[in-house]
Scaffold this motif. Structure first.
Motif, PDB file in Angstrom:
ATOM      1  N   LEU A 216     -30.830   3.144 -25.794  1.00 24.22           N
ATOM      2  CA  LEU A 216     -31.837   3.673 -24.869  1.00 24.22           C
ATOM      3  C   LEU A 216     -31.321   4.811 -23.974  1.00 24.22           C
ATOM      4  CD1 LEU A 216     -33.341   0.212 -23.852  1.00 24.22           C
ATOM      5  CD2 LEU A 216     -34.214   1.783 -25.591  1.00 24.22           C
ATOM      6  N   ASP A 217     -30.047   5.146 -24.134  1.00 18.67           N
ATOM      7  CA  ASP A 217     -29.432   6.170 -23.269  1.00 18.67           C
ATOM      8  C   ASP A 217     -30.187   7.497 -23.290  1.00 18.67           C
ATOM      9  OD1 ASP A 217     -27.703   4.096 -23.528  1.00 18.67           O
ATOM     10  OD2 ASP A 217     -25.884   5.330 -23.653  1.00 18.67           O
ATOM     11  N   GLY A 218     -30.691   7.877 -24.487  1.00 20.51           N
ATOM     12  CA  GLY A 218     -31.387   9.155 -24.619  1.00 20.51           C
ATOM     13  C   GLY A 218     -32.662   9.184 -23.774  1.00 20.51           C
ATOM     14  N   LEU A 219     -33.381   8.069 -23.762  1.00 21.84           N
ATOM     15  CA  LEU A 219     -34.603   7.973 -22.960  1.00 21.84           C
ATOM     16  C   LEU A 219     -34.269   8.125 -21.476  1.00 21.84           C
ATOM     17  CD1 LEU A 219     -35.786   5.067 -25.122  1.00 21.84           C
ATOM     18  CD2 LEU A 219     -37.441   6.822 -24.497  1.00 21.84           C
ATOM     19  N   LEU A 220     -33.200   7.447 -21.069  1.00 21.54           N
ATOM     20  CA  LEU A 220     -32.785   7.501 -19.662  1.00 21.54           C
ATOM     21  C   LEU A 220     -32.386   8.922 -19.277  1.00 21.54           C
ATOM     22  CD1 LEU A 220     -32.212   5.957 -17.046  1.00 21.54           C
ATOM     23  CD2 LEU A 220     -29.919   5.476 -17.897  1.00 21.54           C
ATOM     24  N   GLU A 221     -31.584   9.549 -20.128  1.00 16.61           N
ATOM     25  CA  GLU A 221     -31.134  10.915 -19.848  1.00 16.61           C
ATOM     26  C   GLU A 221     -32.317  11.869 -19.751  1.00 16.61           C
ATOM     27  OE1 GLU A 221     -28.226  11.997 -18.798  1.00 16.61           O
ATOM     28  OE2 GLU A 221     -27.886   9.824 -18.810  1.00 16.61           O
ATOM     29  N   GLU A 222     -33.275  11.703 -20.677  1.00 18.46           N
ATOM     30  CA  GLU A 222     -34.438  12.597 -20.677  1.00 18.46           C
ATOM     31  C   GLU A 222     -35.251  12.461 -19.388  1.00 18.46           C
ATOM     32  OE1 GLU A 222     -36.699  13.267 -24.438  1.00 18.46           O
ATOM     33  OE2 GLU A 222     -38.404  12.693 -23.197  1.00 18.46           O
ATOM     34  N   ALA A 223     -35.463  11.210 -18.956  1.00 11.54           N
ATOM     35  CA  ALA A 223     -36.219  11.002 -17.709  1.00 11.54           C
ATOM     36  C   ALA A 223     -35.436  11.574 -16.526  1.00 11.54           C
ATOM     37  CB  ALA A 223     -36.497   9.521 -17.499  1.00 11.54           C
ATOM     38  N   ARG A 224     -34.110  11.390 -16.552  1.00  9.70           N
ATOM     39  CA  ARG A 224     -33.281  11.837 -15.421  1.00  9.70           C
ATOM     40  C   ARG A 224     -33.203  13.353 -15.284  1.00  9.70           C
ATOM     41  NH1 ARG A 224     -28.215   7.515 -15.218  1.00  9.70           N
ATOM     42  NH2 ARG A 224     -29.354   5.966 -13.974  1.00  9.70           N
ATOM     43  N   THR A 225     -33.432  14.077 -16.372  1.00 11.76           N
ATOM     44  CA  THR A 225     -33.433  15.534 -16.232  1.00 11.76           C
ATOM     45  C   THR A 225     -34.640  15.992 -15.410  1.00 11.76           C
ATOM     46  OG1 THR A 225     -34.591  15.769 -18.337  1.00 11.76           O
ATOM     47  CG2 THR A 225     -32.201  16.016 -18.409  1.00 11.76           C
ATOM     48  N   VAL A 226     -35.680  15.164 -15.374  1.00 14.04           N
ATOM     49  CA  VAL A 226     -36.864  15.500 -14.574  1.00 14.04           C
ATOM     50  C   VAL A 226     -36.824  14.795 -13.215  1.00 14.04           C
ATOM     51  CG1 VAL A 226     -39.390  15.574 -14.542  1.00 14.04           C
ATOM     52  CG2 VAL A 226     -38.169  15.643 -16.728  1.00 14.04           C
ATOM     53  N   PHE A 227     -36.383  13.527 -13.232  1.00 12.29           N
ATOM     54  CA  PHE A 227     -36.343  12.736 -11.994  1.00 12.29           C
ATOM     55  C   PHE A 227     -35.040  11.942 -11.977  1.00 12.29           C
ATOM     56  CE2 PHE A 227     -37.348   9.087  -9.278  1.00 12.29           C
ATOM     57  CZ  PHE A 227     -37.872   9.727  -8.166  1.00 12.29           C
ATOM     58  N   GLU A 228     -34.127  12.350 -11.112  1.00  8.59           N
ATOM     59  CA  GLU A 228     -32.758  11.829 -11.122  1.00  8.59           C
ATOM     60  C   GLU A 228     -32.673  10.308 -10.915  1.00  8.59           C
ATOM     61  OE1 GLU A 228     -29.821  13.056 -11.879  1.00  8.59           O
ATOM     62  OE2 GLU A 228     -28.766  11.248 -11.211  1.00  8.59           O
ATOM     63  N   ASN A 229     -33.428   9.802  -9.941  1.00 10.93           N
ATOM     64  CA  ASN A 229     -33.268   8.391  -9.556  1.00 10.93           C
ATOM     65  C   ASN A 229     -34.061   7.454 -10.495  1.00 10.93           C
ATOM     66  OD1 ASN A 229     -32.361   6.213  -8.145  1.00 10.93           O
ATOM     67  ND2 ASN A 229     -33.528   6.636  -6.283  1.00 10.93           N
ATOM     68  N   THR A 230     -33.620   7.408 -11.752  1.00 10.25           N
ATOM     69  CA  THR A 230     -34.319   6.621 -12.776  1.00 10.25           C
ATOM     70  C   THR A 230     -33.403   5.543 -13.331  1.00 10.25           C
ATOM     71  OG1 THR A 230     -35.569   8.595 -13.444  1.00 10.25           O
ATOM     72  CG2 THR A 230     -35.507   6.775 -15.018  1.00 10.25           C
ATOM     73  N   LEU A 231     -33.971   4.395 -13.649  1.00 18.82           N
ATOM     74  CA  LEU A 231     -33.205   3.351 -14.321  1.00 18.82           C
ATOM     75  C   LEU A 231     -34.017   2.769 -15.470  1.00 18.82           C
ATOM     76  CD1 LEU A 231     -33.146   0.031 -12.322  1.00 18.82           C
ATOM     77  CD2 LEU A 231     -34.363   1.982 -11.470  1.00 18.82           C
TER      78      LEU A 231
END
Ligand SMILES: [Zn+2]
Length: 245
Positions: A216-231
């Protein structure tokens, strides 16, 4: 009414029954939900010994479902192939607390104490002002949790999630699968990040991942490029809202 969202409910309630629950429970959902749950119980010979009260939610517009003393629950529309809604659970502002010395210092009346507890200043004759910012402790910032699953990107969710402490948003796909996301009316991780950013939330938790993603790392990274504080939403994990220790 999609299967991945309702199939667990008859069993969950049956488990509560086995554990001895007697307290009534309120269920909020689409009109078909009650007959679906009761049919499963009927066909499987399941008896539930506590009252189950079904409330129909109109998912076409925002609505208040419940208001208690310390919190309220609202529903708001999401965007999917069938009627769906998201939910917001929000703490209601607490009282201001008087500092120990305040009452005696100002010889406060009952009415004045109530004013201060609401955070209002007292203006006495002769120009004396009793300011809650000086003689009270402010209530903690009210926290909120917003849940939005089964939705394509929509401003309706941004409205529903405005300034939330924690937003759970589905991220079924990645941008590389955008065409499938569009066709199935789901969100990408990037969409989820955009909703979080535009709704000015404190923190984003993504979930509802397609089982094509073994890691799931790719999903997390993709969300974090738009919104940093994501888990990532990991099954069984407990997340404290507004307390990140
Ligand atoms: Zn789903």
């Amino acid at each position: 009414m999609h299967a991945d969202h309702v199939m667990g409910l008859p069993g969950l309630l049956a488990s509560m029954n086995l554990l001895g629950r007697k307290t009534p429970i309120e269920i909020f959902g689409p009109e078909e939900l009650e007959s679906f749950v009761r049919t499963i119980w009927h066909k499987t010979g399941t008896h539930i010994d506590f009252p189950v009260i079904f409330n129909v939610v109109d998912s076409s517009k925002p609505s208040l479902l419940l208001e208690m003393k310390s919190y309220k629950i609202e529903a708001f529309p999401t965007k999917h192939r069938i009627p769906t809604c998201g939910f917001k659970i929000e703490e209601l502002k607490g009282n201001w607390n008087l500092k120990p010395e305040t009452k005696a210092l100002f010889n406060l009346s009952y009415h004045e104490i109530n004013q201060l507890k609401k955070g209002e200043s007292i203006n006495r004759r002769g120009g004396v002002v009793v300011d809650p910012n000086k003689c009270c402790i402010a209530p903690v910032k009210s926290r909120s949790y917003v849940f939005a699953a089964d939705t394509a990107f929509t401003p309706k969710v941004i409205d529903g999630a405005l300034n939330a402490t924690l937003l759970y948003h589905e991220a079924t796909f990645m941008e590389a699968e955008k065409s499938i996301a569009t066709k199935t009316m789901h969100s990408t991780a990037s969409d989820a990040g955009r909703v979080a950013r535009e709704a000015n939330v404190e923190r984003l938790m993504i979930g509802h991942f397609s089982n094509r993603y073994k890691v799931l790392d790719g999903l997390l990274e993709e969300a974090r490029t738009v919104f940093e504080n994501t888990l990532l939403a990991n099954e069984g994990e407990t997340i404290s809202i507004g307390n990140y220790d």
